[in-house]
Design a protein around this motif. Structure first.
Motif, PDB file in Angstrom:
ATOM      1  N   GLY A   1       0.780  -1.231   0.000  1.00 41.13           N
ATOM      2  CA  GLY A   1       0.000   0.000   0.000  1.00 41.13           C
ATOM      3  C   GLY A   1       0.807   1.273   0.000  1.00 41.13           C
ATOM      4  N   GLY A   2       2.122   1.163  -0.266  1.00 38.84           N
ATOM      5  CA  GLY A   2       2.949   2.371  -0.277  1.00 38.84           C
ATOM      6  C   GLY A   2       2.754   3.223  -1.513  1.00 38.84           C
ATOM      7  N   ASN A   3       2.269   2.631  -2.585  1.00 41.09           N
ATOM      8  CA  ASN A   3       2.032   3.339  -3.838  1.00 41.09           C
ATOM      9  C   ASN A   3       0.579   3.820  -3.867  1.00 41.09           C
ATOM     10  OD1 ASN A   3       1.620   4.181  -6.465  1.00 41.09           O
ATOM     11  ND2 ASN A   3       2.252   2.258  -7.422  1.00 41.09           N
ATOM     12  N   PRO A   4       0.335   5.143  -3.829  1.00 47.13           N
ATOM     13  CA  PRO A   4      -1.046   5.646  -3.829  1.00 47.13           C
ATOM     14  C   PRO A   4      -1.843   5.187  -5.044  1.00 47.13           C
ATOM     15  CG  PRO A   4       0.505   7.403  -3.301  1.00 47.13           C
ATOM     16  CD  PRO A   4       1.326   6.237  -3.746  1.00 47.13           C
ATOM     17  N   GLY A   5      -1.163   4.895  -6.131  1.00 43.81           N
ATOM     18  CA  GLY A   5      -1.850   4.442  -7.329  1.00 43.81           C
ATOM     19  C   GLY A   5      -2.215   2.976  -7.316  1.00 43.81           C
ATOM     20  N   ASN A   6      -1.757   2.242  -6.287  1.00 37.71           N
ATOM     21  CA  ASN A   6      -2.055   0.813  -6.180  1.00 37.71           C
ATOM     22  C   ASN A   6      -2.351   0.467  -4.721  1.00 37.71           C
ATOM     23  OD1 ASN A   6      -2.346  -1.883  -7.069  1.00 37.71           O
ATOM     24  ND2 ASN A   6      -0.207  -2.339  -6.591  1.00 37.71           N
ATOM     25  N   PRO A   7      -3.459   0.965  -4.192  1.00 34.73           N
ATOM     26  CA  PRO A   7      -3.745   0.785  -2.767  1.00 34.73           C
ATOM     27  C   PRO A   7      -4.184  -0.633  -2.431  1.00 34.73           C
ATOM     28  CG  PRO A   7      -5.595   1.842  -3.838  1.00 34.73           C
ATOM     29  CD  PRO A   7      -4.513   1.736  -4.885  1.00 34.73           C
ATOM     30  N   TYR A   8      -4.054  -0.968  -1.158  1.00 28.84           N
ATOM     31  CA  TYR A   8      -4.596  -2.234  -0.647  1.00 28.84           C
ATOM     32  C   TYR A   8      -6.087  -2.061  -0.413  1.00 28.84           C
ATOM     33  CZ  TYR A   8      -5.615  -5.981   2.717  1.00 28.84           C
ATOM     34  OH  TYR A   8      -6.160  -7.049   3.372  1.00 28.84           O
ATOM     35  N   THR A   9      -6.871  -2.970  -0.977  1.00 29.64           N
ATOM     36  CA  THR A   9      -8.320  -2.939  -0.790  1.00 29.64           C
ATOM     37  C   THR A   9      -8.745  -4.222  -0.097  1.00 29.64           C
ATOM     38  OG1 THR A   9      -8.606  -1.632  -2.809  1.00 29.64           O
ATOM     39  CG2 THR A   9     -10.550  -2.754  -1.939  1.00 29.64           C
ATOM     40  N   PRO A  10      -9.354  -4.135   1.100  1.00 24.28           N
ATOM     41  CA  PRO A  10      -9.805  -5.346   1.793  1.00 24.28           C
ATOM     42  C   PRO A  10     -10.785  -6.147   0.934  1.00 24.28           C
ATOM     43  CG  PRO A  10      -9.850  -3.473   3.283  1.00 24.28           C
ATOM     44  CD  PRO A  10      -9.577  -2.921   1.908  1.00 24.28           C
ATOM     45  N   THR A  11     -10.638  -7.474   0.992  1.00 20.89           N
ATOM     46  CA  THR A  11     -11.492  -8.371   0.214  1.00 20.89           C
ATOM     47  C   THR A  11     -12.136  -9.388   1.156  1.00 20.89           C
ATOM     48  OG1 THR A  11      -9.741  -9.997  -0.207  1.00 20.89           O
ATOM     49  CG2 THR A  11      -9.908  -8.132  -1.746  1.00 20.89           C
ATOM     50  N   SER A  12     -12.702 -10.439   0.590  1.00 23.68           N
ATOM     51  CA  SER A  12     -13.385 -11.455   1.387  1.00 23.68           C
ATOM     52  C   SER A  12     -12.441 -12.217   2.311  1.00 23.68           C
ATOM     53  CB  SER A  12     -14.102 -12.451   0.461  1.00 23.68           C
ATOM     54  OG  SER A  12     -13.173 -13.108  -0.384  1.00 23.68           O
ATOM     55  N   THR A  13     -11.126 -12.187   2.018  1.00 20.44           N
ATOM     56  CA  THR A  13     -10.155 -12.917   2.844  1.00 20.44           C
ATOM     57  C   THR A  13      -9.454 -12.030   3.857  1.00 20.44           C
ATOM     58  OG1 THR A  13      -8.431 -12.561   1.172  1.00 20.44           O
ATOM     59  CG2 THR A  13      -9.732 -14.588   1.003  1.00 20.44           C
ATOM     60  N   SER A  14      -9.782 -10.744   3.898  1.00 17.96           N
ATOM     61  CA  SER A  14      -9.076  -9.777   4.738  1.00 17.96           C
ATOM     62  C   SER A  14      -9.681  -9.689   6.134  1.00 17.96           C
ATOM     63  CB  SER A  14      -9.112  -8.393   4.086  1.00 17.96           C
ATOM     64  OG  SER A  14      -8.658  -8.426   2.757  1.00 17.96           O
ATOM     65  N   HIS A  15      -8.807  -9.546   7.112  1.00 17.55           N
ATOM     66  CA  HIS A  15      -9.247  -9.312   8.488  1.00 17.55           C
ATOM     67  C   HIS A  15      -8.390  -8.219   9.105  1.00 17.55           C
ATOM     68  CE1 HIS A  15     -10.451  -9.784  12.636  1.00 17.55           C
ATOM     69  NE2 HIS A  15      -9.210 -10.119  12.984  1.00 17.55           N
ATOM     70  N   ASP A  16      -9.024  -7.144   9.517  1.00 23.94           N
ATOM     71  CA  ASP A  16      -8.337  -6.019  10.161  1.00 23.94           C
ATOM     72  C   ASP A  16      -8.188  -6.321  11.643  1.00 23.94           C
ATOM     73  OD1 ASP A  16      -7.385  -3.634  11.126  1.00 23.94           O
ATOM     74  OD2 ASP A  16      -8.920  -2.379  10.184  1.00 23.94           O
ATOM     75  N   THR A  17      -6.935  -6.455  12.112  1.00 31.43           N
ATOM     76  CA  THR A  17      -6.712  -6.764  13.528  1.00 31.43           C
ATOM     77  C   THR A  17      -6.859  -5.530  14.414  1.00 31.43           C
ATOM     78  OG1 THR A  17      -4.318  -6.332  13.509  1.00 31.43           O
ATOM     79  CG2 THR A  17      -5.066  -8.549  12.840  1.00 31.43           C
ATOM     80  N   GLY A  18      -6.832  -4.353  13.801  1.00 28.53           N
ATOM     81  CA  GLY A  18      -6.902  -3.124  14.579  1.00 28.53           C
ATOM     82  C   GLY A  18      -5.581  -2.737  15.215  1.00 28.53           C
ATOM     83  N   MET A  19      -4.540  -3.518  14.961  1.00 32.96           N
ATOM     84  CA  MET A  19      -3.217  -3.247  15.536  1.00 32.96           C
ATOM     85  C   MET A  19      -2.417  -2.312  14.637  1.00 32.96           C
ATOM     86  SD  MET A  19      -2.888  -4.922  18.394  1.00 32.96           S
ATOM     87  CE  MET A  19      -3.692  -6.271  19.269  1.00 32.96           C
ATOM     88  N   GLU A  20      -1.732  -1.367  15.256  1.00 28.44           N
ATOM     89  CA  GLU A  20      -0.837  -0.504  14.510  1.00 28.44           C
ATOM     90  C   GLU A  20       0.478  -1.214  14.232  1.00 28.44           C
ATOM     91  OE1 GLU A  20      -0.239   3.233  16.403  1.00 28.44           O
ATOM     92  OE2 GLU A  20      -2.332   3.871  16.208  1.00 28.44           O
ATOM     93  N   VAL A  21       1.050  -0.950  13.059  1.00 28.40           N
ATOM     94  CA  VAL A  21       2.368  -1.467  12.688  1.00 28.40           C
ATOM     95  C   VAL A  21       3.295  -0.278  12.486  1.00 28.40           C
ATOM     96  CG1 VAL A  21       3.661  -2.921  11.084  1.00 28.40           C
ATOM     97  CG2 VAL A  21       1.237  -3.355  11.464  1.00 28.40           C
ATOM     98  N   PHE A  22       4.491  -0.380  13.055  1.00 27.42           N
ATOM     99  CA  PHE A  22       5.448   0.720  12.919  1.00 27.42           C
ATOM    100  C   PHE A  22       6.846   0.136  12.799  1.00 27.42           C
ATOM    101  CE2 PHE A  22       8.521   3.723  14.704  1.00 27.42           C
ATOM    102  CZ  PHE A  22       8.242   4.866  13.970  1.00 27.42           C
ATOM    103  N   VAL A  23       7.530   0.467  11.701  1.00 28.98           N
ATOM    104  CA  VAL A  23       8.920   0.045  11.498  1.00 28.98           C
ATOM    105  C   VAL A  23       9.725   1.272  11.124  1.00 28.98           C
ATOM    106  CG1 VAL A  23      10.492  -1.491  10.269  1.00 28.98           C
ATOM    107  CG2 VAL A  23       8.132  -2.207  10.692  1.00 28.98           C
ATOM    108  N   GLU A  24      10.750   1.556  11.896  1.00 25.28           N
ATOM    109  CA  GLU A  24      11.614   2.702  11.624  1.00 25.28           C
ATOM    110  C   GLU A  24      12.732   2.268  10.690  1.00 25.28           C
ATOM    111  OE1 GLU A  24      14.134   6.102  14.116  1.00 25.28           O
ATOM    112  OE2 GLU A  24      13.271   4.357  15.139  1.00 25.28           O
ATOM    113  N   TYR A  25      13.085   3.159   9.755  1.00 18.78           N
ATOM    114  CA  TYR A  25      14.106   2.845   8.764  1.00 18.78           C
ATOM    115  C   TYR A  25      15.242   3.845   8.829  1.00 18.78           C
ATOM    116  CZ  TYR A  25      10.450  -0.125   6.825  1.00 18.78           C
ATOM    117  OH  TYR A  25       9.478  -1.074   6.657  1.00 18.78           O
ATOM    118  N   GLY A  26      16.347   3.491   8.192  1.00 15.17           N
ATOM    119  CA  GLY A  26      17.512   4.372   8.206  1.00 15.17           C
ATOM    120  C   GLY A  26      17.249   5.715   7.562  1.00 15.17           C
ATOM    121  N   THR A  27      16.394   5.767   6.544  1.00 13.26           N
ATOM    122  CA  THR A  27      16.092   7.023   5.865  1.00 13.26           C
ATOM    123  C   THR A  27      14.613   7.370   5.955  1.00 13.26           C
ATOM    124  OG1 THR A  27      15.847   5.808   3.788  1.00 13.26           O
ATOM    125  CG2 THR A  27      17.997   6.825   4.237  1.00 13.26           C
ATOM    126  N   GLY A  28      13.895   6.805   6.888  1.00 15.52           N
ATOM    127  CA  GLY A  28      12.481   7.101   7.011  1.00 15.52           C
ATOM    128  C   GLY A  28      11.778   6.091   7.881  1.00 15.52           C
TER     129      GLY A  28
END
Length: 411
Positions: A110-137
């Motif tokens: 989902g990092g590309n605004p032109g190709n977003p992630y869209t939930p489907t019949s197999t998707s389950h939102d856990t409600g948990m936040e994900v955070f990964v820090e990177y060397g340049t962002g």
């Protein structure tokens, strides 16, 4: 009478026979090599940032122990070269092109605004936040559980993926990252602090692959964008090898032991330049970074001159003719890195803002001394394009072998 005796003998033989083991074939995914814009930073600066962040992050988290589940988040620097794999998520599926990274273990899209992630019949939102820090962002988003298809026959169910809400340090056309490093690298990346099962973990647990192994095959090229590699889940594709694969245990030295880390020594010709010490095999690093003392000795032995605009060493054609091989000794096995492997592909000089036909070396200065904070080297893509890499997650081992491109003169 005869038929009864035959049946009895047959059943006795069948019962005592060794069961036939049917092994699944390796699941192979093609990797495409793309060049990225480095902006105002040089390829060396980006690699140095990755190494420095790795050290700082690991120091904040503290050493890994057998009783601790803490681990550092390793950066996925947007370097000059990235290897991408095509995956499908959800049903109906959405196609994503993900950076393949051995230095991280979370998978997100989902990092590309032109190709977003869209939930489907197999998707389950856990409600948990994900955070990964990177060397340049950084990457920040929400955890979903979904199905992920990596190849025919490799459809992974109930896979944790991050869905980007915000990503910094990646181009707007980058869909996300497929992390294939050790599971410990997922620690503290979701808000409840638990480890996140990786793609490899789930593929093995669901019986899709026989062994908890990944094989990475890359090859050198002068082309900007080309399909030039493969990643194999479940076993080693020995058709890519020209030698036996040599396995060693992951180093015990922190923080290299938190990733695909090994101990190695290096010689230039017959002259040692790096004593046996710890570092990492890393698809997210472009060059080979050596401790400053080893780099200085290498520069002196080659007679190379530092080019300020690229940050890389340069040599003349005459010096190239006399360039000796580097010898990497890992677990008692020596791997020869020939003279052509030590130079940047001349057809890609423009990509590093270099001068056409100039000869640039791919050995860079890490910026710190041997043994400094547990990292004396990073063996990046230029090394892995010459040697097959295997990661045996079940037994915490790293394997290397030669390929038909080990002695190529592509550059």
């Amino acid at each position: 009478m005869f038929s009864q005796l035959f049946v009895a003998v047959y059943l006795a033989l069948f019962a005592g026979a060794t069961p036939l083991t049917v092994r699944s074939p390796p699941m192979t995914i093609s990797l495409a090599r793309h060049l990225n814009s480095t902006g105002s930073r040089t390829v060396l600066e980006l690699d140095q940032m990755r190494m420095e962040f790795l050290k700082q992050s690991a120091t904040r988290k503290g050493p890994k122990s057998a009783s601790s589940d803490t681990a550092a988040s390793i950066p996925v620097t947007n370097g000059i070269i990235s290897y991408f794999a095509e995956v499908q998520v959800g049903y109906p599926p959405t196609n994503f092109s993900l950076i393949v990274d051995t230095g991280s273990s979370n998978t997100w899209v989902g990092g590309n605004p032109g190709n977003p992630y869209t939930p489907t019949s197999t998707s389950h939102d856990t409600g948990m936040e994900v955070f990964v820090e990177y060397g340049t962002g950084l990457f920040e988003g929400e955890e979903f559980i979904d199905q992920v298809s990596l190849a025919e026959g490799l459809l992974i169910q109930n896979q944790s993926i991050g869905v980007a809400g915000f990503a910094l340090g990646f181009s707007n056309t980058t869909d996300g990252v497929m992390g294939i490093g050790p599971t410990d690298l997922t620690s503290d990346t979701i808000e409840i602090g638990e480890l996140v099962p990786t793609l490899l973990d789930n593929a093995f647990a669901q019986g899709l692959i026989d062994e908890k192994k990944i094989g990475i095959f890359l090859k050198p090229t002068n082309n900007e964008s080309v399909t030039t590699g493969e990643i194999t889940f479940g076993s080693i594709d020995r058709s890519k090898l020209t030698s036996d694969i040599h396995f060693v245990n992951i180093t015990s030295t922190f923080p290299a032991n938190m990733s695909i880390g090994v101990n190695q020594s290096i010689a230039y010709g017959n002259t040692p330049i790096l004593n046996n010490s710890a570092g990492i095999m890393d698809t997210g690093t472009t060059l080979i970074l050596l401790a400053t003392d080893a780099f200085n000795m290498y520069q002196q032995l080659t007679g190379a001159v530092l080019d300020e605009s690229t940050g890389l060493l340069t040599i003349t054609p005459a010096q190239y003719d006399n360039l000796q091989s580097l010898f990497f000794t890992i677990g008692g096995c020596t791997f020869e890195f020939n003279s052509n492997a030590q130079i940047w592909p001349r057809g890609l000089n423009a990509a590093i803002n270099g001068v056409a036909n100039m000869i640039y070396l791919v050995i860079g200065d890490s910026g710190s001394g041997s043994g400094s904070e547990g990292l004396s080297f990073l063996n990046g893509q230029v090394f892995l394009e010459r040697f097959f890499l295997a990661f045996d997650a079940e037994n915490s081992r790293v394997g290397l072998a030669t390929t038909r491109f080990t002695n190529a003169t592509t550059n």
